[in-house]
Every structure is written in C-alpha cells, then in structure tokens.
Design an enzyme around this catalytic site. Structure first.
Site, PDB file in Angstrom:
ATOM      1  N   GLU A 124       0.842  -1.201   0.000  1.00  0.00           N
ATOM      2  CA  GLU A 124       0.000   0.000   0.000  1.00  0.00           C
ATOM      3  C   GLU A 124       0.873   1.246   0.000  1.00  0.00           C
ATOM      4  OE1 GLU A 124      -3.789  -0.202   2.073  1.00  0.00           O
ATOM      5  OE2 GLU A 124      -2.950  -1.837   3.243  1.00  0.00           O
ATOM      6  N   GLY A 143      21.268   9.089   7.759  1.00  0.00           N
ATOM      7  CA  GLY A 143      21.951   9.873   8.792  1.00  0.00           C
ATOM      8  C   GLY A 143      21.140  10.087  10.068  1.00  0.00           C
ATOM      9  N   LYS A 153      24.086   6.201  14.033  1.00  0.00           N
ATOM     10  CA  LYS A 153      23.395   6.637  12.811  1.00  0.00           C
ATOM     11  C   LYS A 153      22.682   5.428  12.201  1.00  0.00           C
ATOM     12  CE  LYS A 153      26.262  10.540  11.703  1.00  0.00           C
ATOM     13  NZ  LYS A 153      27.370  11.064  10.931  1.00  0.00           N
ATOM     14  N   SER A 200       7.115   9.330  21.297  1.00  0.00           N
ATOM     15  CA  SER A 200       6.068  10.353  21.190  1.00  0.00           C
ATOM     16  C   SER A 200       6.195  11.427  22.265  1.00  0.00           C
ATOM     17  CB  SER A 200       4.688   9.690  21.261  1.00  0.00           C
ATOM     18  OG  SER A 200       4.580   8.947  22.459  1.00  0.00           O
TER      19      SER A 200
HETATM   20  C1  LIG Z   1       5.429   0.966  16.174  1.00  0.00           C
HETATM   21  C2  LIG Z   1       4.314  -0.019  16.418  1.00  0.00           C
HETATM   22  C3  LIG Z   1       4.567  -1.314  15.640  1.00  0.00           C
HETATM   23  C4  LIG Z   1       4.275  -0.331  17.911  1.00  0.00           C
HETATM   24  O1  LIG Z   1       3.260  -1.232  18.107  1.00  0.00           O
HETATM   25  P1  LIG Z   1       3.347  -2.309  19.289  1.00  0.00           P
HETATM   26  O2  LIG Z   1       4.636  -3.033  19.210  1.00  0.00           O
HETATM   27  O3  LIG Z   1       2.072  -3.082  19.193  1.00  0.00           O
HETATM   28  O4  LIG Z   1       3.421  -1.449  20.567  1.00  0.00           O
HETATM   29  P2  LIG Z   1       2.239  -0.968  21.487  1.00  0.00           P
HETATM   30  O5  LIG Z   1       1.382   0.027  20.782  1.00  0.00           O
HETATM   31  O6  LIG Z   1       1.599  -2.165  22.128  1.00  0.00           O
HETATM   32  O7  LIG Z   1       3.050  -0.208  22.618  1.00  0.00           O
HETATM   33  C5  LIG Z   1       3.909  -0.846  23.545  1.00  0.00           C
HETATM   34  C6  LIG Z   1       4.349   0.195  24.540  1.00  0.00           C
HETATM   35  O8  LIG Z   1       5.171   1.168  23.845  1.00  0.00           O
HETATM   36  C7  LIG Z   1       4.582   2.462  23.921  1.00  0.00           C
HETATM   37  N1  LIG Z   1       4.770   3.117  22.671  1.00  0.00           N
HETATM   38  C8  LIG Z   1       4.362   2.697  21.442  1.00  0.00           C
HETATM   39  N2  LIG Z   1       4.743   3.575  20.519  1.00  0.00           N
HETATM   40  C9  LIG Z   1       5.407   4.564  21.173  1.00  0.00           C
HETATM   41  C10 LIG Z   1       6.052   5.761  20.774  1.00  0.00           C
HETATM   42  N3  LIG Z   1       6.093   6.117  19.504  1.00  0.00           N
HETATM   43  N4  LIG Z   1       6.638   6.517  21.700  1.00  0.00           N
HETATM   44  C11 LIG Z   1       6.602   6.175  22.978  1.00  0.00           C
HETATM   45  N5  LIG Z   1       6.021   5.055  23.416  1.00  0.00           N
HETATM   46  C12 LIG Z   1       5.437   4.260  22.532  1.00  0.00           C
HETATM   47  C13 LIG Z   1       3.105   2.190  24.198  1.00  0.00           C
HETATM   48  O9  LIG Z   1       2.502   3.298  24.820  1.00  0.00           O
HETATM   49  C14 LIG Z   1       3.168   1.000  25.088  1.00  0.00           C
HETATM   50  O10 LIG Z   1       3.538   1.426  26.376  1.00  0.00           O
HETATM   51  P3  LIG Z   1       3.154   0.603  27.703  1.00  0.00           P
HETATM   52  O11 LIG Z   1       4.062  -0.599  27.707  1.00  0.00           O
HETATM   53  O12 LIG Z   1       3.457   1.564  28.756  1.00  0.00           O
HETATM   54  O13 LIG Z   1       1.721   0.240  27.602  1.00  0.00           O
HETATM   55  C15 LIG Z   1       2.934   0.544  15.989  1.00  0.00           C
HETATM   56  O14 LIG Z   1       2.658   1.720  16.716  1.00  0.00           O
HETATM   57  C16 LIG Z   1       2.899   0.895  14.526  1.00  0.00           C
HETATM   58  O15 LIG Z   1       3.249   1.986  14.084  1.00  0.00           O
HETATM   59  N6  LIG Z   1       2.424  -0.065  13.684  1.00  0.00           N
HETATM   60  C17 LIG Z   1       2.302   0.161  12.257  1.00  0.00           C
HETATM   61  C18 LIG Z   1       0.906  -0.218  11.820  1.00  0.00           C
HETATM   62  C19 LIG Z   1       0.671   0.226  10.389  1.00  0.00           C
HETATM   63  O16 LIG Z   1       0.902   1.356  10.021  1.00  0.00           O
HETATM   64  N7  LIG Z   1       0.203  -0.734   9.544  1.00  0.00           N
HETATM   65  C20 LIG Z   1      -0.060  -0.488   8.155  1.00  0.00           C
HETATM   66  C21 LIG Z   1      -1.492  -0.052   7.959  1.00  0.00           C
HETATM   67  S1  LIG Z   1      -1.822   0.476   6.317  1.00  0.00           S
END
Ligand SMILES: CC(C)(COP(=O)(O)OP(=O)(O)OC[C@H]1O[C@@H](n2cnc3c(N)ncnc32)[C@H](O)[C@@H]1OP(=O)(O)O)[C@@H](O)C(=O)NCCC(=O)NCCS
Length: 342
Positions: free
Chosen positions: A219, A285, A302, A318
């Site tokens: 996508e 970088g 890096k 975040s």
């Molecule tokens: C990065 C990503 C994979 C993390 O997902 P995850 O591994 O399931 O992690 P979770 O959301 O369960 O978060 C785990 C912990 O990390 C924290 N966390 C997640 N992202 C964070 C961030 N960017 N900054 C700080 N903390 C973060 C959560 O708050 C959570 O904290 P907790 O342990 O205190 O509850 C997810 O946010 C993501 O971007 N997925 C991509 C999905 C996508 O775009 N798919 C394609 C669709 S078209």
C-alpha cells in the site's frame, strides 16, 4: 548460449521509429537451435539485434521453428505473420547496454515476466531509448502526432482517452504475472517484478527494476531498484527511497516479514522481521537511540549502521521526539494478521 529472445509486435511513428514493443512470450537463455533457425531464416548475424521482419520471413521462420520442435515460438511467429502492426524479432547475444527501443522493451519484459530479477540486468541508458509517449485507448502515440489523432478520433465520433504521458507503460497491458492482485493497474510500470502472492492496493506503486519476491501487501511506494522480501508489508502511503533522484547510492531493500507502517519511510535497507512505526521516516543519517529490553539507552548510532540488521523495531518516541530502535517482538504476528485477507 544467447541471453534473450523475443518475437514482438510493436508501434512505430510516422517516421518509422519504434515507440514500443509487446513481447507475448519472451525467453531468457533461448535454445541454441532457436538461434540457429534465426540465423538461417532471418539472416541474423549474431550480436544484439532487433530485426524488423516481413510476413514472408515470419512464415519461413515459423516453419523452420516447427521442424526443430519449437512449437510455442512457431505458433507465435505464425500469428505474427498475420499482424497488421510491425513485427520485430529481438535477439540479445549478451546482456549489454541496450541500443534500441525494442531491446529496451525486451529487458523490461524479462523483469515483469519474472525471467530476470531486479538488479540482474544491465539497464544503463534505458531512459534514452524509451520515448515519452501518449498511452491512449488506441495504443501508444508519438506526442507530435497526438493532436492530429485526437482530431481524427473526434471527427469519427470517438474520444481518444490519454491515460498517461510517460516513458513507461503500465505493466498489465503487457503481462499479468500469476498470483497477483493489482487494484489500480496504472500504478505498476512495465519492468516491475511482482512476486507471486503480492497484492498492490490503490495507494501502492511499483517502479521498473523493483518489486516483491513473494507474498506482500503493498500500500506504499516501491521506488526504482527497491526489492521487498517475502511476507513483508508496506503500509498505506509509505515510501522506500529510490536511487534515481538524490536518494544517494545505497540500494534500499526490505528483508522478509517486515512491516513499514503507514506513511513511514526508509532510506536504509532493512533486514528480516523489522518494523518501522507509522509516520517515521528513517534516513541514513538519522540519529537513533538504541534501547535494551528495559527501554534503557545502550548507545546512539546513525541509522546507516543498522542497515540490513534483523529484528529491529524503529519508532519515534512520542514524548521526546527521539528516534528509537528496540528488538522487534511482534513482527510475525502483525504480518499473519495482515495476510489473512490477502
Ligand atoms: C510501532 C508499532 C509497531 C508499535 O506497536 P506495538 O509493538 O504493538 O506497541 P504498542 O502500541 O503495544 O506499545 C507498547 C508500549 O510502547 C509504547 N509506545 C508505542 N509507541 C510509542 C512511541 N512512539 N513513543 C513512545 N512510546 C510508545 C506504548 O505506549 C506501550 O507502552 P506501555 O508498555 O506503557 O503500555 C505501531 O505503533 C505501529 O506503528 N504499527 C504500524 C501499523 C501500520 O501502520 N500498519 C499499516 C497499515 S496500512
């Protein structure tokens, strides 16, 4: 042993210059017998040649091919003999820099027919051999001839639809490889390598000399030269950095079972089982904080030093805005879910 062969039906402009060529059954490393037959029937003298052939020559060629048991190519040559469009027989003795439009098109076909993998062909000089054309509901048209053709169509009560103005046509007008789903066919160019089991959704894009190795949900955009490994998914609107314009010379690739989140982007190659958080663009970088399993800082590096490494999760914190990298725990589960509805 020759490198490639194809009987093609093409389009020429009013000057008799080739605009494009369609090769229904291109061959890689064709049988020596086939090349021998081309020498006798078509006066092929060796080397890399695009031979413009007449109907009589094609009939003779077809008969000779049939006698040597090359029935598929014989049948095609017979059909081509009845073509109202110009026919070319292109023989590439070696994979050298292409020197004509029919040669360039044969190479693009080899990629999209999955006979050659991205990066395996010599494609330098390709752009110069592909004229910029109007791709219309009545085929490829030289841009200088377009106004007249539009007028003629209108006078005859038709509208000539110009689908794109580009050097590359869409792949599916030339070949639809097995086991693929492509929601918007204009988004995949001829020369793309689309692996068995790939779905390209409307936002997905695949350039030439790039593609997927197997099951993938695409996508996002696969730029020229980028290859995506089996089981990896590209989220909505994500970007892979190409090498064509200012992207540097690192060849970007994605390993197996990775996920690039929606609107994410990579300027480094990824290993297997990596995830990039939605919205995060990692360039070579980018300074990345490496975290251990307790989210404690190990070191700052890096991103280019992490190129090609397996099992990484990239995210932008975040709260602080810093880019962080951790061991990826959930890559496989995410992919299983996404592929359930491929
Ligand atoms: C990065 C990503 C994979 C993390 O997902 P995850 O591994 O399931 O992690 P979770 O959301 O369960 O978060 C785990 C912990 O990390 C924290 N966390 C997640 N992202 C964070 C961030 N960017 N900054 C700080 N903390 C973060 C959560 O708050 C959570 O904290 P907790 O342990 O205190 O509850 C997810 O946010 C993501 O971007 N997925 C991509 C999905 C996508 O775009 N798919 C394609 C669709 S078209």
């Amino acid at each position: 042993m020759s490198f490639a062969f194809g009987i093609g039906i093409g389009t020429q402009n009013n000057q008799g210059e080739w605009l494009e060529v369609y090769y229904p059954q291109p061959l890689i490393t064709p049988d020596t017998e086939l090349i021998d037959v081309a020498e006798t029937s078509l006066d092929y003298q060796g080397g890399n040649q695009a031979l413009s052939v007449t109907a009589e020559q094609l009939v003779q060629f077809a008969n000779a091919l049939r006698q040597t048991g090359q029935t598929d190519q014989a049948r095609l040559a017979e059909q081509a003999a009845r073509s109202t469009r110009p026919v070319v027989v292109t023989i590439l003795a070696t994979d050298d820099t292409a020197s004509s439009t029919p040669e360039a098109y044969l190479k693009l076909h080899l990629l999209s027919h999955r006979l050659a993998r991205p990066h395996s062909l010599k494609l330098d000089g390709l752009f110069g051999l592909l004229p910029n054309l109007a791709w219309t509901s009545e085929g490829a048209i030289d841009l200088n001839e377009l106004p007249e053709r539009q007028l003629q169509a209108r006078l005859a009560g038709r509208t000539l639809e110009v689908r794109s103005v580009d050097k590359f046509p869409q792949m599916t007008d030339y070949v639809v490889p097995s086991g693929v789903r492509i929601a918007d066919t204009a988004r995949v160019r001829l020369g793309a390598y689309v692996g068995e089991g790939t779905t390209v959704m409307h936002e997905g894009f695949i350039n030439f000399n790039a593609g997927t190795e197997g099951t993938s949900m695409v996508e996002g955009r696969i730029s020229a030269g980028v290859v995506i490994g089996k089981g990896s998914d590209l989220g909505g609107g994500c970007s892979t950095m190409g090498t064509l314009s200012g992207g540097g010379n690192i060849i970007i690739s994605v390993g197996e079972n990775c996920l690039l989140g929606a609107n994410a982007g990579i300027g480094i190659p990824l290993g297997d089982r990596c995830t990039v958080e939605a919205g995060l663009y990692i360039t070579a970088g980018t300074k990345v904080r490496l975290l251990d399993d307790h989210n404690e800082l190990v070191e700052t590096v890096k991103a280019r030093t992490l190129a090609g490494k397996d099992d990484l999760l990239f995210r932008r914190n975040s709260l602080t805005g810093a880019v962080e990298c951790k061991t990826n725990q959930s890559a496989i589960e995410l992919n299983d879910q996404l592929h359930a509805n491929n």
